[in-house]
Design a protein around this motif. Sequence first.
Motif, PDB file in Angstrom:
ATOM      1  N   LEU A  24       0.833  -1.202   0.000  1.00 24.98           N
ATOM      2  CA  LEU A  24       0.000   0.000   0.000  1.00 24.98           C
ATOM      3  C   LEU A  24       0.871   1.257   0.000  1.00 24.98           C
ATOM      4  O   LEU A  24       2.027   1.230   0.421  1.00 24.98           O
ATOM      5  N   PRO A  25       0.315   2.378  -0.451  1.00 26.77           N
ATOM      6  CA  PRO A  25       1.070   3.641  -0.402  1.00 26.77           C
ATOM      7  C   PRO A  25       1.452   3.993   1.043  1.00 26.77           C
ATOM      8  O   PRO A  25       0.628   3.886   1.960  1.00 26.77           O
ATOM      9  N   ALA A  26       2.687   4.406   1.241  1.00 32.43           N
ATOM     10  CA  ALA A  26       3.178   4.722   2.586  1.00 32.43           C
ATOM     11  C   ALA A  26       2.673   6.091   3.028  1.00 32.43           C
ATOM     12  O   ALA A  26       2.451   6.976   2.195  1.00 32.43           O
ATOM     13  N   PRO A  27       2.453   6.267   4.334  1.00 32.81           N
ATOM     14  CA  PRO A  27       2.067   7.597   4.834  1.00 32.81           C
ATOM     15  C   PRO A  27       3.161   8.615   4.509  1.00 32.81           C
ATOM     16  O   PRO A  27       4.342   8.270   4.408  1.00 32.81           O
ATOM     17  N   PRO A  28       2.799   9.879   4.382  1.00 32.49           N
ATOM     18  CA  PRO A  28       3.769  10.892   3.935  1.00 32.49           C
ATOM     19  C   PRO A  28       4.660  11.429   5.060  1.00 32.49           C
ATOM     20  O   PRO A  28       5.037  12.603   5.045  1.00 32.49           O
ATOM     21  N   TYR A  29       5.008  10.571   6.018  1.00 32.40           N
ATOM     22  CA  TYR A  29       5.776  11.064   7.160  1.00 32.40           C
ATOM     23  C   TYR A  29       7.171  11.529   6.726  1.00 32.40           C
ATOM     24  O   TYR A  29       7.658  12.584   7.186  1.00 32.40           O
ATOM     25  N   ASP A  30       7.836  10.758   5.862  1.00 38.40           N
ATOM     26  CA  ASP A  30       9.174  11.151   5.409  1.00 38.40           C
ATOM     27  C   ASP A  30       9.126  12.478   4.655  1.00 38.40           C
ATOM     28  O   ASP A  30      10.031  13.301   4.790  1.00 38.40           O
ATOM     29  N   ALA A  31       8.080  12.679   3.868  1.00 39.23           N
ATOM     30  CA  ALA A  31       7.939  13.936   3.136  1.00 39.23           C
ATOM     31  C   ALA A  31       7.727  15.102   4.096  1.00 39.23           C
ATOM     32  O   ALA A  31       8.250  16.206   3.880  1.00 39.23           O
ATOM     33  N   TRP A  32       6.965  14.868   5.158  1.00 35.90           N
ATOM     34  CA  TRP A  32       6.764  15.932   6.149  1.00 35.90           C
ATOM     35  C   TRP A  32       8.085  16.312   6.823  1.00 35.90           C
ATOM     36  O   TRP A  32       8.360  17.498   7.034  1.00 35.90           O
ATOM     37  N   ILE A  33       8.876  15.303   7.165  1.00 33.96           N
ATOM     38  CA  ILE A  33      10.163  15.582   7.819  1.00 33.96           C
ATOM     39  C   ILE A  33      11.108  16.301   6.858  1.00 33.96           C
ATOM     40  O   ILE A  33      11.829  17.226   7.243  1.00 33.96           O
ATOM     41  N   ALA A  34      11.095  15.883   5.580  1.00 39.14           N
ATOM     42  CA  ALA A  34      11.927  16.574   4.593  1.00 39.14           C
ATOM     43  C   ALA A  34      11.499  18.025   4.435  1.00 39.14           C
ATOM     44  O   ALA A  34      12.334  18.924   4.283  1.00 39.14           O
ATOM     45  N   ASP A  35      10.189  18.276   4.488  1.00 39.07           N
ATOM     46  CA  ASP A  35       9.698  19.658   4.403  1.00 39.07           C
ATOM     47  C   ASP A  35      10.102  20.464   5.634  1.00 39.07           C
ATOM     48  O   ASP A  35      10.441  21.652   5.528  1.00 39.07           O
ATOM     49  N   LEU A  36      10.068  19.828   6.800  1.00 37.67           N
ATOM     50  CA  LEU A  36      10.536  20.495   8.025  1.00 37.67           C
ATOM     51  C   LEU A  36      12.003  20.896   7.894  1.00 37.67           C
ATOM     52  O   LEU A  36      12.391  22.015   8.265  1.00 37.67           O
ATOM     53  N   TYR A  37      12.798  20.003   7.347  1.00 33.11           N
ATOM     54  CA  TYR A  37      14.221  20.296   7.152  1.00 33.11           C
ATOM     55  C   TYR A  37      14.403  21.469   6.193  1.00 33.11           C
ATOM     56  O   TYR A  37      15.182  22.394   6.470  1.00 33.11           O
ATOM     57  N   THR A  38      13.674  21.460   5.083  1.00 32.46           N
ATOM     58  CA  THR A  38      13.831  22.519   4.085  1.00 32.46           C
ATOM     59  C   THR A  38      13.336  23.866   4.609  1.00 32.46           C
ATOM     60  O   THR A  38      13.973  24.903   4.381  1.00 32.46           O
ATOM     61  N   SER A  39      12.231  23.850   5.331  1.00 34.04           N
ATOM     62  CA  SER A  39      11.593  25.098   5.749  1.00 34.04           C
ATOM     63  C   SER A  39      12.237  25.724   6.981  1.00 34.04           C
ATOM     64  O   SER A  39      12.288  26.955   7.101  1.00 34.04           O
ATOM     65  N   HIS A  40      12.738  24.900   7.907  1.00 32.84           N
ATOM     66  CA  HIS A  40      13.160  25.441   9.195  1.00 32.84           C
ATOM     67  C   HIS A  40      14.602  25.105   9.590  1.00 32.84           C
ATOM     68  O   HIS A  40      15.220  25.872  10.328  1.00 32.84           O
ATOM     69  N   LEU A  41      15.127  23.988   9.146  1.00 34.26           N
ATOM     70  CA  LEU A  41      16.407  23.524   9.680  1.00 34.26           C
ATOM     71  C   LEU A  41      17.601  23.792   8.758  1.00 34.26           C
ATOM     72  O   LEU A  41      18.705  23.991   9.253  1.00 34.26           O
ATOM     73  N   ARG A  42      17.390  23.781   7.466  1.00 35.02           N
ATOM     74  CA  ARG A  42      18.525  23.863   6.544  1.00 35.02           C
ATOM     75  C   ARG A  42      19.296  25.165   6.718  1.00 35.02           C
ATOM     76  O   ARG A  42      20.531  25.163   6.813  1.00 35.02           O
ATOM     77  N   ASP A  43      18.586  26.278   6.771  1.00 37.80           N
ATOM     78  CA  ASP A  43      19.267  27.560   6.943  1.00 37.80           C
ATOM     79  C   ASP A  43      19.970  27.635   8.291  1.00 37.80           C
ATOM     80  O   ASP A  43      21.083  28.160   8.402  1.00 37.80           O
ATOM     81  N   PHE A  44      19.328  27.086   9.317  1.00 35.14           N
ATOM     82  CA  PHE A  44      19.916  27.096  10.661  1.00 35.14           C
ATOM     83  C   PHE A  44      21.228  26.328  10.697  1.00 35.14           C
ATOM     84  O   PHE A  44      22.160  26.692  11.433  1.00 35.14           O
ATOM     85  N   LEU A  45      21.339  25.276   9.897  1.00 36.74           N
ATOM     86  CA  LEU A  45      22.503  24.401   9.932  1.00 36.74           C
ATOM     87  C   LEU A  45      23.633  24.841   9.005  1.00 36.74           C
ATOM     88  O   LEU A  45      24.729  24.280   9.064  1.00 36.74           O
ATOM     89  N   GLN A  46      23.400  25.840   8.167  1.00 41.77           N
ATOM     90  CA  GLN A  46      24.394  26.220   7.176  1.00 41.77           C
ATOM     91  C   GLN A  46      25.534  27.057   7.748  1.00 41.77           C
ATOM     92  O   GLN A  46      26.536  27.268   7.068  1.00 41.77           O
ATOM     93  N   GLY A  47      25.432  27.544   8.946  1.00 45.09           N
ATOM     94  CA  GLY A  47      26.492  28.342   9.541  1.00 45.09           C
ATOM     95  C   GLY A  47      26.091  28.817  10.926  1.00 45.09           C
ATOM     96  O   GLY A  47      25.046  28.417  11.460  1.00 45.09           O
TER      97      GLY A  47
END
Length: 306
Positions: free
Chosen positions: A190-213
């Motif tokens: 069956l199609p998997a729940p979109p949990y990994d996509a949600w976490i990837a979106d969290l990383y892109t929206s909130h964490l990536r800039d924080f981690l760049q420097g």
Amino acid sequence: MSAGYGEIGGRARTIRASGRSRTNAGSAALMTMAVLLVAALSGGLLWLVWIYGNGLRDPRYLDGWVLAAGMALQLYFHIATRKAWLSPKAAARWRRLHILAGFLLIAAFVSHIGLSLPDTGFEWALGSGFMLVALSGGFGVHLAWSRRAKGGLDDRGAGAETIATRRAERARDVHAAATSANPAAAMIALPAPPYDAWIADLYTSHLRDFLQGPRNLAAHLVGSQRPLLRLTEEIDSLSRHVDAWSQEKLARIKALVIDKDRLDRALVHHRLEEGWLRVHVPVTYALVVLTVLHILVVYAFSSRSW
């Protein structure tokens, strides 16, 4: 397995928190004892000066030589530290003595000048130099206490390059965790729940800039934890809506984010310590030169050489 990981992680966090609480309580007790010791020794010094003055002697000679001897002791510490003459244990003992002597010298300076203002430009320079050394020294003590109380880097000698390397490692670990897929999802037709996509979106929206420097340096300068709390609240909010495997992944991401924030705080302290040393040490050497000239002038006038 996820429940076991969460239980072990929770116990580890509880142990670390209790350890920090005991450390902070011990630091507060040591600071209280140090303050009482400085107050007692300062009171004893002022009492000796008063006794010396009642003996029909000029008390400024006594507290003046106390100042000179104390400054010679401080100068030796600077030179010994710079030349690496002391072992780490000896350096730690000398650092504590350096701080204690510095506070006692403030009492000796107050006794020496009394309530009078300087009369000449040279006296103003001498008094201003001492005040600058005392203020910068007090700021250095505050930095050392704040670093220890807030849980700075375990390696006290870690510099900016070491901090940058560790920060890059945390960024790579967060990216790897955020982009990793649940291996159990591939085994389900069956199609998997979109949990990994949600976490990837969290990383892109909130964490990536924080981690760049380095981030939130101004907040760390004033001791604010609000930027970190906003990030951890985003992680915790998402964690309530995902499965156990994703919760485990988010728990690891949260721990890495907190550790990266700690490294940013350590960088702020490192830069403050570098800037503080560039003020405290040169002014100390200049004050020593002015003190030697002051002693020569005083004894030249007292012997009527001038």
